[in-house]
Design a protein around this motif. Structure first.
Motif, PDB file in Angstrom:
ATOM      1  N   LEU A 123       0.819  -1.212   0.000  1.00 16.43           N
ATOM      2  CA  LEU A 123       0.000   0.000   0.000  1.00 16.43           C
ATOM      3  C   LEU A 123       0.853   1.262   0.000  1.00 16.43           C
ATOM      4  O   LEU A 123       0.549   2.238  -0.688  1.00 16.43           O
ATOM      5  N   HIS A 124       1.900   1.255   0.829  1.00 21.70           N
ATOM      6  CA  HIS A 124       2.802   2.396   0.980  1.00 21.70           C
ATOM      7  C   HIS A 124       4.229   1.865   1.004  1.00 21.70           C
ATOM      8  O   HIS A 124       4.475   0.748   1.464  1.00 21.70           O
ATOM      9  N   SER A 125       5.167   2.659   0.560  1.00 20.71           N
ATOM     10  CA  SER A 125       6.545   2.181   0.501  1.00 20.71           C
ATOM     11  C   SER A 125       7.233   2.191   1.851  1.00 20.71           C
ATOM     12  O   SER A 125       8.383   1.756   1.958  1.00 20.71           O
ATOM     13  N   SER A 126       6.542   2.648   2.887  1.00 17.85           N
ATOM     14  CA  SER A 126       7.108   2.645   4.236  1.00 17.85           C
ATOM     15  C   SER A 126       5.984   2.628   5.263  1.00 17.85           C
ATOM     16  O   SER A 126       4.832   2.955   4.951  1.00 17.85           O
ATOM     17  N   VAL A 127       6.323   2.258   6.484  1.00 15.57           N
ATOM     18  CA  VAL A 127       5.350   2.321   7.582  1.00 15.57           C
ATOM     19  C   VAL A 127       4.985   3.775   7.852  1.00 15.57           C
ATOM     20  O   VAL A 127       3.829   4.095   8.166  1.00 15.57           O
ATOM     21  N   GLU A 128       5.967   4.661   7.727  1.00 17.73           N
ATOM     22  CA  GLU A 128       5.688   6.084   7.901  1.00 17.73           C
ATOM     23  C   GLU A 128       4.581   6.532   6.956  1.00 17.73           C
ATOM     24  O   GLU A 128       3.725   7.347   7.327  1.00 17.73           O
TER      25      GLU A 128
END
Length: 215
Positions: A123-128
């Motif tokens: 979904l996103h390239s990082s947890v952030e």
């Protein structure tokens, strides 16, 4: 589990730091070091265990408000044993879901936050990026004068010319766009994870003239 004060990571935007500090709770996380020897004995590479350890130290025990999609997302960010998938390589659980869903919330080989069900859908390239998306959803839903839900093939027909992507959400399957007085959130994760195009969903948050500068 014991409850601790939440310190938001400095790498987050001011909006996301406020969101985490004001609305998240921190519980005691799992101790990966206690499992290291057993996991090594199962053939899990030390580098993968190190990734889980780093995640647990940074995000473990963090309970965030529910996400607008995916039945709210993980209940608490807390990792579990890494597992090797045929196509993607090593993944590990980001946290148990709040409800029974047909996929798991996982951390990918490059630190991506995503869904693993029928297939891997980052979904996103990082947890952030995931945390930033939650903070932005809270901001938009709080300040918008109207919210419009769009589903299925109509998501791909949204008129986004003149909008710019919101870089801090590090969007992959999911992403956000910012206009002069509106925000658009597009969620394609379930559609990609489950090969179900009808699961595409978008939310258009309109009437953000005074609040868009903080988004």
């Amino acid at each position: 589990m014991s409850l601790n004060q939440v310190d938001a990571p400095e790498e987050l935007t001011r909006r996301a730091r406020f969101f985490v500090s004001a609305h998240a709770l921190r519980f005691t996380s799992c101790d990966v070091d206690q499992s290291r020897k057993r996991w090594l004995g199962l053939g899990i590479p030390a580098t993968e265990i190190d990734r889980v350890t780093a995640y647990a130290r940074r995000w473990g025990g963090l309970a965030l408000p529910p996400a607008p999609r995916y039945d709210g997302g993980p209940r608490i960010l807390n990792p579990d044993i890494p597992e090797r998938t045929p196509a993607e390589g090593w993944l590990f659980e980001a946290g148990e879901p709040r409800t029974a869903v047909a996929y798991s919330f996982m951390i990918g080989p490059q630190g991506e936050f995503g869904l693993y069900g029928y297939r891997w859908a980052p979904l996103h390239s990082s947890v952030e990026g995931w945390v930033e998306s939650l903070a932005l959803a809270y901001h938009a839903s709080t300040h918008a004068k109207s919210i419009t839900k769009v589903t299925g093939q109509d998501v791909d027909a949204l008129p986004l010319a003149g909008y710019e992507t919101v870089p801090e959400v590090a969007g992959l399957a999911d992403n956000w766009w910012r206009g002069s007085d509106s925000l658009v959130a597009v969620y394609r994760g379930e559609a990609e994870c489950m090969s179900a195009p009808h699961c595409r969903v978008a939310y258009v948050y309109s009437g953000l003239e005074g609040a868009i500068m903080y988004a």
